[in-house]
Design a protein around this motif. Structure first.
Motif, mmCIF file in Angstrom:
data_model
loop_
_atom_site.group_PDB
_atom_site.id
_atom_site.type_symbol
_atom_site.label_atom_id
_atom_site.label_comp_id
_atom_site.label_asym_id
_atom_site.label_seq_id
_atom_site.Cartn_x
_atom_site.Cartn_y
_atom_site.Cartn_z
ATOM 1 N N ARG A 175 0.824 -1.203 0.000
ATOM 2 C CA ARG A 175 0.000 0.000 0.000
ATOM 3 C C ARG A 175 0.870 1.270 0.000
ATOM 4 N NH1 ARG A 175 -5.250 0.033 1.952
ATOM 5 N NH2 ARG A 175 -4.811 -1.746 3.319
ATOM 6 N N LYS A 176 1.967 1.227 0.751
ATOM 7 C CA LYS A 176 2.821 2.412 0.899
ATOM 8 C C LYS A 176 3.915 2.518 -0.167
ATOM 9 C CE LYS A 176 2.200 2.287 5.918
ATOM 10 N NZ LYS A 176 2.848 1.956 7.214
ATOM 11 N N LEU A 177 4.073 1.492 -0.983
ATOM 12 C CA LEU A 177 5.148 1.460 -1.976
ATOM 13 C C LEU A 177 5.000 2.576 -2.997
ATOM 14 C CD1 LEU A 177 7.567 -0.093 -3.302
ATOM 15 C CD2 LEU A 177 5.846 -1.495 -4.481
ATOM 16 N N ASP A 178 6.072 3.315 -3.230
ATOM 17 C CA ASP A 178 6.095 4.355 -4.264
ATOM 18 C C ASP A 178 6.745 3.763 -5.510
ATOM 19 O OD1 ASP A 178 6.263 6.552 -5.886
ATOM 20 O OD2 ASP A 178 7.327 7.818 -4.437
ATOM 21 N N LEU A 179 5.922 3.243 -6.409
ATOM 22 C CA LEU A 179 6.451 2.570 -7.595
ATOM 23 C C LEU A 179 7.235 3.512 -8.502
ATOM 24 C CD1 LEU A 179 3.516 0.158 -8.504
ATOM 25 C CD2 LEU A 179 5.855 -0.495 -7.929
ATOM 26 N N ALA A 180 6.945 4.800 -8.445
ATOM 27 C CA ALA A 180 7.667 5.768 -9.278
ATOM 28 C C ALA A 180 9.152 5.824 -8.902
ATOM 29 C CB ALA A 180 7.043 7.151 -9.144
ATOM 30 N N GLN A 181 9.473 5.403 -7.686
ATOM 31 C CA GLN A 181 10.862 5.421 -7.219
ATOM 32 C C GLN A 181 11.587 4.103 -7.486
ATOM 33 O OE1 GLN A 181 12.249 8.303 -6.011
ATOM 34 N NE2 GLN A 181 10.247 9.134 -6.608
ATOM 35 N N VAL A 182 10.893 3.143 -8.100
ATOM 36 C CA VAL A 182 11.496 1.824 -8.364
ATOM 37 C C VAL A 182 11.639 1.660 -9.881
ATOM 38 C CG1 VAL A 182 11.373 -0.656 -7.927
ATOM 39 C CG2 VAL A 182 10.348 0.935 -6.301
ATOM 40 N N ALA A 183 12.814 1.976 -10.386
ATOM 41 C CA ALA A 183 13.037 1.943 -11.839
ATOM 42 C C ALA A 183 13.878 0.748 -12.268
ATOM 43 C CB ALA A 183 13.721 3.236 -12.285
ATOM 44 N N ALA A 184 14.363 -0.039 -11.314
ATOM 45 C CA ALA A 184 15.207 -1.199 -11.628
ATOM 46 C C ALA A 184 15.123 -2.177 -10.462
ATOM 47 C CB ALA A 184 16.654 -0.759 -11.843
ATOM 48 N N PRO A 185 15.419 -3.457 -10.700
ATOM 49 C CA PRO A 185 15.348 -4.442 -9.611
ATOM 50 C C PRO A 185 16.144 -4.049 -8.377
ATOM 51 C CG PRO A 185 15.578 -5.564 -11.715
ATOM 52 C CD PRO A 185 15.729 -4.091 -12.008
ATOM 53 N N ALA A 186 17.282 -3.406 -8.573
ATOM 54 C CA ALA A 186 18.122 -3.026 -7.433
ATOM 55 C C ALA A 186 17.443 -2.014 -6.519
ATOM 56 C CB ALA A 186 19.449 -2.466 -7.931
ATOM 57 N N GLN A 187 16.383 -1.361 -7.026
ATOM 58 C CA GLN A 187 15.676 -0.351 -6.243
ATOM 59 C C GLN A 187 14.438 -0.910 -5.527
ATOM 60 O OE1 GLN A 187 15.092 2.493 -9.399
ATOM 61 N NE2 GLN A 187 16.918 3.657 -8.838
ATOM 62 N N ILE A 188 14.169 -2.201 -5.682
ATOM 63 C CA ILE A 188 13.051 -2.804 -4.938
ATOM 64 C C ILE A 188 13.397 -2.764 -3.456
ATOM 65 C CG2 ILE A 188 11.721 -4.912 -4.520
ATOM 66 C CD1 ILE A 188 12.246 -5.726 -7.402
ATOM 67 N N PRO A 189 12.510 -2.240 -2.621
ATOM 68 C CA PRO A 189 12.810 -2.158 -1.182
ATOM 69 C C PRO A 189 13.124 -3.529 -0.585
ATOM 70 C CG PRO A 189 10.897 -0.815 -1.717
ATOM 71 C CD PRO A 189 11.209 -1.610 -2.953
ATOM 72 N N GLU A 190 14.073 -3.535 0.344
ATOM 73 C CA GLU A 190 14.470 -4.781 1.006
ATOM 74 C C GLU A 190 13.306 -5.424 1.764
ATOM 75 O OE1 GLU A 190 18.021 -6.304 1.288
ATOM 76 O OE2 GLU A 190 17.559 -5.414 -0.657
ATOM 77 N N THR A 191 12.279 -4.640 2.044
ATOM 78 C CA THR A 191 11.074 -5.171 2.705
ATOM 79 C C THR A 191 10.538 -6.391 1.970
ATOM 80 O OG1 THR A 191 10.503 -2.891 3.246
ATOM 81 C CG2 THR A 191 8.772 -4.534 3.535
ATOM 82 N N ALA A 197 -2.161 -4.569 -7.419
ATOM 83 C CA ALA A 197 -2.464 -4.813 -6.006
ATOM 84 C C ALA A 197 -2.795 -3.498 -5.299
ATOM 85 C CB ALA A 197 -1.278 -5.500 -5.330
ATOM 86 N N GLN A 198 -2.051 -2.450 -5.608
ATOM 87 C CA GLN A 198 -2.335 -1.140 -5.017
ATOM 88 C C GLN A 198 -3.714 -0.642 -5.445
ATOM 89 O OE1 GLN A 198 1.086 1.241 -6.208
ATOM 90 N NE2 GLN A 198 2.064 0.914 -4.218
ATOM 91 N N ARG A 199 -4.046 -0.860 -6.717
ATOM 92 C CA ARG A 199 -5.356 -0.431 -7.220
ATOM 93 C C ARG A 199 -6.477 -1.172 -6.489
ATOM 94 N NH1 ARG A 199 -9.335 -1.130 -10.858
ATOM 95 N NH2 ARG A 199 -8.774 -3.269 -11.348
ATOM 96 N N GLN A 200 -6.282 -2.467 -6.290
ATOM 97 C CA GLN A 200 -7.281 -3.279 -5.607
ATOM 98 C C GLN A 200 -7.402 -2.873 -4.131
ATOM 99 O OE1 GLN A 200 -9.365 -5.587 -6.924
ATOM 100 N NE2 GLN A 200 -8.539 -5.355 -8.991
ATOM 101 N N LEU A 201 -6.289 -2.555 -3.495
ATOM 102 C CA LEU A 201 -6.321 -2.109 -2.106
ATOM 103 C C LEU A 201 -7.090 -0.794 -1.983
ATOM 104 C CD1 LEU A 201 -2.661 -2.888 -0.949
ATOM 105 C CD2 LEU A 201 -4.749 -3.873 0.025
ATOM 106 N N ALA A 202 -6.839 0.121 -2.921
ATOM 107 C CA ALA A 202 -7.524 1.411 -2.897
ATOM 108 C C ALA A 202 -9.022 1.246 -3.110
ATOM 109 C CB ALA A 202 -6.929 2.335 -3.968
ATOM 110 N N ALA A 203 -9.389 0.198 -3.869
ATOM 111 C CA ALA A 203 -10.810 -0.052 -4.141
ATOM 112 C C ALA A 203 -11.482 -0.837 -3.018
ATOM 113 C CB ALA A 203 -10.957 -0.802 -5.463
ATOM 114 N N GLY A 204 -10.712 -1.247 -2.023
ATOM 115 C CA GLY A 204 -11.284 -1.994 -0.904
ATOM 116 C C GLY A 204 -11.558 -3.448 -1.194
ATOM 117 N N SER A 205 -10.865 -4.035 -2.187
ATOM 118 C CA SER A 205 -11.081 -5.438 -2.551
ATOM 119 C C SER A 205 -10.623 -6.375 -1.443
ATOM 120 C CB SER A 205 -10.319 -5.775 -3.834
ATOM 121 O OG SER A 205 -10.720 -4.949 -4.901
ATOM 122 N N GLY A 206 -11.260 -7.534 -1.366
ATOM 123 C CA GLY A 206 -10.818 -8.567 -0.448
ATOM 124 C C GLY A 206 -9.525 -9.202 -0.938
ATOM 125 N N ASP A 207 -8.862 -9.942 -0.054
ATOM 126 C CA ASP A 207 -7.573 -10.539 -0.405
ATOM 127 C C ASP A 207 -7.674 -11.468 -1.606
ATOM 128 O OD1 ASP A 207 -6.671 -9.155 1.765
ATOM 129 O OD2 ASP A 207 -5.954 -10.911 2.880
#
Length: 271
Positions: free
Chosen positions: A14-30, A74-84
């Motif tokens: 939900r909190k991921l800023d995809l605009a800041q992830v331009a390459a695999p090396a930038q995927i958060p360690e989370t 997944a972010q779009r679905q979360l914003a829409a309130g979709s179930g898991d």
């Protein structure tokens, strides 16, 4: 069966800023699931399984673009309130076999008789009303990156302990839930790995359909020849017509045997 991972990652997605992830090396360690040497595996919300699926299309592993597309959905679905369950289903289908690859794939399946085995009019409905019959998967469910780049299947997953463990932890448990499915490998490394899973007793013997050309646009000549849309004399030197002929004949014979087995089962089943 492993516990679902999505609840652990819901808020991070939900909190991921995809605009800041331009390459695999930038995927958060989370999202890091594991790392060994040059190889790293990152979580993707691809846990949805169609329990009634009878066709499993197995690629090698999601790439970086597919990771971003799945996270965005997944972010779009979360914003829409979709179930898991709805979210995971939508994320896994995001971009699956889109563009020119889809009609090629449908034509290849119809050409060997998969629609007859399934009891449907044509395999085009696998992307519509019969979508529940197909599981789009990967032998390495979660994206694997090598030195920060997409893993392409070489060296084979079977030659690396970390990758073998990833296959067994995720894909093998998925396959055990789909004992009646046919498996369509997309690539040589996938074929080899599926055969290993047959030998390990994870997938029943005779259920892997080897030899279909990859339906991508880059493989257009092989697809056209397999489908009888191009004459052998017109093939370029890079295409082995004899090899494709042998693969086609083997697949046709395999499908006829599977169809006969299905008919026998249905006629001998007790009321």
């Amino acid at each position: 069966m492993p516990e679902p991972l999505f609840p652990r990652y819901r808020e991070a997605i939900r909190k991921l800023d995809l605009a800041q992830v331009a390459a695999p090396a930038q995927i958060p360690e989370t999202f890091l699931l594991g790392r060994e040497g040059r190889y790293s595996a990152y979580y993707i919300p691809f846990e949805s399984i169609h329990p009634q699926a009878r066709i499993v299309v197995a690629g090698i592993t999601p790439g970086f673009v597919q990771w971003k597309n799945a996270m965005r959905e997944a972010q779009r679905q979360l914003a829409a309130g979709s179930g898991d369950a709805e979210l995971l289903r939508a994320a896994r289908l995001a971009g699956a076999f889109s563009g020119a690859i889809r009609p090629n794939f449908v034509a290849l399946l119809d050409a060997i008789g998969v629609q007859r085995w399934l009891g449907i009019a044509g395999c085009a409905t696998l992307f519509g009303e019969d979508a529940g019959l197909v599981q789009v998967s990967a032998i390495l469910r979660h994206p694997i990156f090598v030195d920060g780049k997409n893993y392409s299947g070489s060296p084979s997953p079977l030659r690396n302990a970390f990758l073998r463990e990833q296959v067994l932890r995720w894909f093998a448990q998925e396959a055990r839930q789909l004992p009646d499915a046919l498996y369509i490998p997309m690539g040589a490394s996938v074929s080899e790995t599926l055969d290993w899973l047959v030998a390990e007793g994870v997938i029943p013997a005779g259920r892997v359909l080897h030899g279909l050309p990859h339906p991508s646009g880059a493989n257009a000549e092989r697809v056209a020849y397999f489908l009888g849309r191009k004459e052998r004399a017109a093939l370029s030197s890079k295409t082995n017509g004899a090899q494709i002929d042998a693969a086609r004949e083997g697949l046709l014979a395999q499908m006829e045997a599977l169809i006969a087995e299905r008919i026998t089962r249905s006629t001998t089943r007790t009321p």
